[in-house]
Design a protein around this motif. Structure first.
Motif, PDB file in Angstrom:
ATOM      1  N   VAL A  45      30.496  41.902  29.616  1.00  0.00           N
ATOM      2  CA  VAL A  45      29.532  40.699  29.436  1.00  0.00           C
ATOM      3  C   VAL A  45      29.192  40.701  28.259  1.00  0.00           C
ATOM      4  CG1 VAL A  45      27.960  39.017  30.410  1.00  0.00           C
ATOM      5  CG2 VAL A  45      29.445  40.260  31.910  1.00  0.00           C
ATOM      6  N   ASP A  78      27.711  34.702  33.870  1.00  0.00           N
ATOM      7  CA  ASP A  78      27.778  36.112  33.960  1.00  0.00           C
ATOM      8  C   ASP A  78      26.612  36.771  33.593  1.00  0.00           C
ATOM      9  OD1 ASP A  78      30.294  35.802  34.903  1.00  0.00           O
ATOM     10  OD2 ASP A  78      31.339  36.828  33.235  1.00  0.00           O
ATOM     11  N   GLY A 111      29.314  34.702  38.369  1.00  0.00           N
ATOM     12  CA  GLY A 111      28.322  35.368  37.890  1.00  0.00           C
ATOM     13  C   GLY A 111      27.748  36.110  39.020  1.00  0.00           C
TER      14      GLY A 111
END
Ligand SMILES: Cc1ncc(COP(=O)(O)O)c(C=O)c1O
Length: 400
Positions: A45, A78, A111
């Motif tokens: 991420v 995320d 996420g």
């Protein structure tokens, strides 16, 4: 893909290109090769690329930079998914193994599924029949329990039905925790790294263009960039039929941005202006963007690109304009990029006007096409807004 020339995706500290690996000492290489559990997942991420967008949205020599958050495994959420869970664990609000329960039909579900996997928490996502089948399948594949309410609440619609279900599930699962993305300050703080990536890549930012849903990313990115660049202009982008900036709530086609409530994470004081965009205008822009830049995304990407292109046309040519593109195209193959869907909803081949309309006050009139307002205040400070919200928010669907 053109970059401003400062940082690339490969410089993400969590990624290694073959040339970089020559300079990595053996200890760090060993650590990278033997990640503990799923912790290496969170390293996927961030470090998302920038794309220079110019013609046909802006004339030659002009353009804006798009931060492609769709390059995160699940999209922009995320970042808050991981951060909210990390902070809740650190505070003890979420105990090891406790269940995460949230009402979402949006990107945050992805996420949270990621965060659940990284930190070892079961995840329940409460949604309604409006969730695309592809999303249900994807979330289930990632191990989340998708809990679909079948009936809208008699007065509060789908949103109230979902909230009630979350409440019931929290009571049924001792030790469970709800992130509450609309009001959780960690949803804002999660975007500090994104802002720092922009500062590092761009060197300077004059204008930031963000879509607004919970208000998380616009508040989090603008807070940091304003400290670095005090003259920063922040432009918010909402959908027609959303109450966030004081318009009446209506059923909406566009998902991701917009809301039927007044999320407390929206940093109204940071916005220089707000634009409302209609679905056909977002579809047109998405499709032009795809055809010209190999860049795709959903409703919020189209809306943000429309506004950023206009800013690039009308601001000084050397202004450094950044637009946040929250996600990629996957969820929208049956809507934005589907000719049958667009034809059925009257969204095909409707180019937006060259300029937005201008309205003096947020609540001066109900807007139905691309419109801007340069005086942004918290709508709850406008007389009558709370009364209107109580009635209309309950009647409308919440899409996030
Ligand atoms: C695709 C998409 N775009 C934009 C937004 C709005 O972002 P924020 O909630 O940070 O305001 C969201 C939020 O769910 C989203 O899923």
């Amino acid at each position: 893909m053109v970059r401003p020339g400062v940082r690339t995706r490969e410089t993400n500290p969590h990624r290694y290109s073959s040339s970089e690996s020559e300079h990595i000492d053996m200890q760090s290489l060993t650590k990278a090769a033997t990640p503990s559990g799923h912790s290496a997942l969170s390293g996927l991420v961030g470090g998302t690329p920038l794309l220079r967008v110019s013609g046909p949205l802006a004339p030659a020599g002009r353009g804006f930079w798009a931060k492609l958050e769709g390059f995160n495994p699940g999209g922009i959420k995320d970042r808050p998914g991981l951060h909210m869970v990390e902070r809740a664990r650190a505070r003890g609000d979420l105990r090891p193994g406790g269940r995460i329960i949230e009402s979402t039909s949006g990107t945050l579900g992805l996420g949270l599924a990621l965060a659940g996997m990284v930190y070892g928490h079961p995840v329940t996502l409460v949604t309604d029949p409006g969730l695309e089948l592809s999303m249900t399948r994807l979330l289930s594949a990632y191990g989340a329990q998708v809990n679909v309410v079948s009936e809208p609440h008699s007065t509060g619609g789908w949103q109230q039905a979902r909230r009630d279900r979350v409440q019931r599930l929290l009571e049924q699962h001792p030790g469970s925790w709800c992130p509450d993305q609309y009001n959780n300050p960690d949803n804002v703080a999660a975007y500090t790294p994104l802002a720092l990536e922009l500062a590092s890549d761009m060197g300077h930012v004059d204008v930031l263009v963000c879509s607004v849903g919970t208000g998380g990313h616009s508040a989090g990115v603008s807070r940091v960039l304003r400290q670095l660049y005090p003259e920063l202009t922040v432009v918010g982008v909402d959908t027609i039929g959303s109450t966030i900036f004081g318009q009446p709530a209506r059923p909406r086609l566009m998902r991701g941005l917009g809301s039927s409530i007044y999320p407390r994470n929206v940093a109204y004081e940071n916005f220089s202006e707000v634009h409302w965009v209609a679905p056909a205008e977002a579809v047109w822009t998405c499709r032009r963007l795809a055809a010209s830049h190999y860049a795709t995304g959903g409703w919020s990407v189209g809306a943000v690109a429309l506004v950023a292109g206009w800013l690039a046309r009308t601001m000084p040519a050397d202004a450094r304009i950044v637009a946040i593109f929250p996600d990629g195209p996957q969820r929208y193959l049956g809507t934005v990029y589907d000719d049958d869907y667009c034809t059925a909803h009257g969204l095909l081949d409707c180019p937006p006007a060259a300029e937005p309309e201008l309205t003096g006050r947020l609540d001066e009139k109900e807007v139905t096409r691309w419109t801007r307002c340069t005086t942004v205040v918290d709508p709850l400070t406008l007389r009558g807004a709370q009364d209107a919200a109580d009635v209309e928010a309950d009647a409308a669907q919440e899409d996030r």
